[in-house]
Write an enzyme that holds these catalytic residues in place. Sequence first.
Site, PDB file in Angstrom:
ATOM      1  CG  HIS A   1      -3.982  -2.003   8.811  1.00  0.00           C
ATOM      2  ND1 HIS A   1      -4.213  -2.986   7.866  1.00  0.00           N
ATOM      3  CD2 HIS A   1      -3.653  -2.646   9.954  1.00  0.00           C
ATOM      4  CE1 HIS A   1      -4.015  -4.176   8.415  1.00  0.00           C
ATOM      5  NE2 HIS A   1      -3.684  -4.004   9.685  1.00  0.00           N
TER       6      HIS A   1
ATOM      7  CG  ASP B   1      -5.499  -5.371   5.169  1.00  0.00           C
ATOM      8  OD1 ASP B   1      -6.356  -4.478   5.153  1.00  0.00           O
ATOM      9  OD2 ASP B   1      -4.310  -5.138   5.468  1.00  0.00           O
TER      10      ASP B   1
ATOM     11  CG  ASP C   1      -4.800  -3.425   2.349  1.00  0.00           C
ATOM     12  OD1 ASP C   1      -4.895  -4.661   2.208  1.00  0.00           O
ATOM     13  OD2 ASP C   1      -3.838  -2.888   2.932  1.00  0.00           O
TER      14      ASP C   1
ATOM     15  CG  ASP D   1      -6.104  -0.522   4.666  1.00  0.00           C
ATOM     16  OD1 ASP D   1      -5.974  -1.560   5.330  1.00  0.00           O
ATOM     17  OD2 ASP D   1      -5.145   0.058   4.102  1.00  0.00           O
TER      18      ASP D   1
ATOM     19  CD  GLU E   1      -0.147  -4.493   1.567  1.00  0.00           C
ATOM     20  OE1 GLU E   1       0.460  -5.592   1.625  1.00  0.00           O
ATOM     21  OE2 GLU E   1       0.389  -3.402   1.876  1.00  0.00           O
TER      22      GLU E   1
ATOM     23  CG  ASP F   1      -2.245   1.936   5.401  1.00  0.00           C
ATOM     24  OD1 ASP F   1      -1.869   1.247   6.367  1.00  0.00           O
ATOM     25  OD2 ASP F   1      -2.710   1.442   4.356  1.00  0.00           O
TER      26      ASP F   1
ATOM     27  CG  HIS G   1       2.728  -1.638   4.370  1.00  0.00           C
ATOM     28  ND1 HIS G   1       2.119  -2.868   4.246  1.00  0.00           N
ATOM     29  CD2 HIS G   1       3.186  -1.604   5.645  1.00  0.00           C
ATOM     30  CE1 HIS G   1       2.205  -3.547   5.371  1.00  0.00           C
ATOM     31  NE2 HIS G   1       2.849  -2.793   6.236  1.00  0.00           N
TER      32      HIS G   1
ATOM     33  CG  HIS H   1      -2.308   0.585   0.810  1.00  0.00           C
ATOM     34  ND1 HIS H   1      -3.456   0.380   1.547  1.00  0.00           N
ATOM     35  CD2 HIS H   1      -2.700   1.372  -0.240  1.00  0.00           C
ATOM     36  CE1 HIS H   1      -4.472   1.017   0.986  1.00  0.00           C
ATOM     37  NE2 HIS H   1      -4.033   1.627  -0.089  1.00  0.00           N
TER      38      HIS H   1
END
Length: 356
Positions: free
Chosen positions: A147, A255, A253, A145, A298, A149, A162, A122
């Site tokens: 997260h 995830d 992302d 996402d 990712e 980031d 990332h 990312h």
Amino acid sequence: MSLRGGLARLLRTRADAAPQPPRRARSVALVGAPLSRGQKRRGVDHGPATLRAAGLVERLAGLGCQVHDFGDLDFTQVPNDELYNNLVLYPRSVGLASQVLADAVSRAVAAGHRCVTLGGDHSLALGSVSGHAQQCPHLGVIWVDAHADINTPLTTQSGSLHGQPLSFLLRELQDKVPQLPGFSWIKPCLSASDIVYIGLRDVDPAEYYILKKYDIQYFSMRDIDRLGIRKVMERTFEQLMGRRQRPIHLSFDIDAFDPSLAPATGTPVLGGLTYREGMYITEEIHNTGMLSAVDMVEVNPLLGASQEAVNATASLAVDVIASCFGQTREGAHTAFDGLPTPSSPDESDSEEQVRI
């Protein structure tokens, strides 16, 4: 009139004051960005090839898109790329790769394509968002996402870039972000009001402070549970396009999904998006007509416990991208504009009896 209906009408009728680059109908540029230096795990650089092998080009072509696959960018690994501040990994390599990607995305958007960047980790959003903003300076970003980031190089705990791209892009953080080697070309291009997060559930303390202090709109998984994904998307569009239309940059992302759906990724977090929620997000973004660029990041085939896990993750990523460009759960209706008629409509009853 409902909020959703009012927003839909607003998006259809209000003209954007900012000039927009020329667009070719349903023209999609694919740019492979096998960037892996933004994190510590091996294998994410195989993401672009994995997505192509999962049928991405064929899926988009089947939706009626004119697909221009520009292959993978060649990223130079800088030798002796020393840590910044004894912590931040590979700053020169990530900075140089992001600059190459920014140029590629800028050219694709200027040519009238909707650009899909295939990651890679990312940190590539440093380049994809910067390049997009060169052509569309008033863009809005939807960041899907687990997260945030948005750590700075001075708050990161892992040292992985990332987990930091948005801190370099945000104007409000520029007095908090040091000048990393290889990053001198980056100019902040986003304000706090230009970003909406969806799917957060693993946020570091400094990131949480940033989200609150700068009033950045975010919807955690708890918010999705509480409000429902429909209300989340209504509020997302109200935030980004309640006053004017603007190009949308979707940075997705894999995830963001629950690990049961997307196991082949580097930083999975339990309790993520369902398939239905993920598809609803992208279907609604597509329906605005304002999607201009997409990151899919990712996907890491080396981290799947089995080939089935890798295939499931790649297939899900392809579904996300296809949904951005018109695939719906009601079917992809691209070329069917009428019903056929019987070949002999005047056949008489007597002829029918003889035929029987």
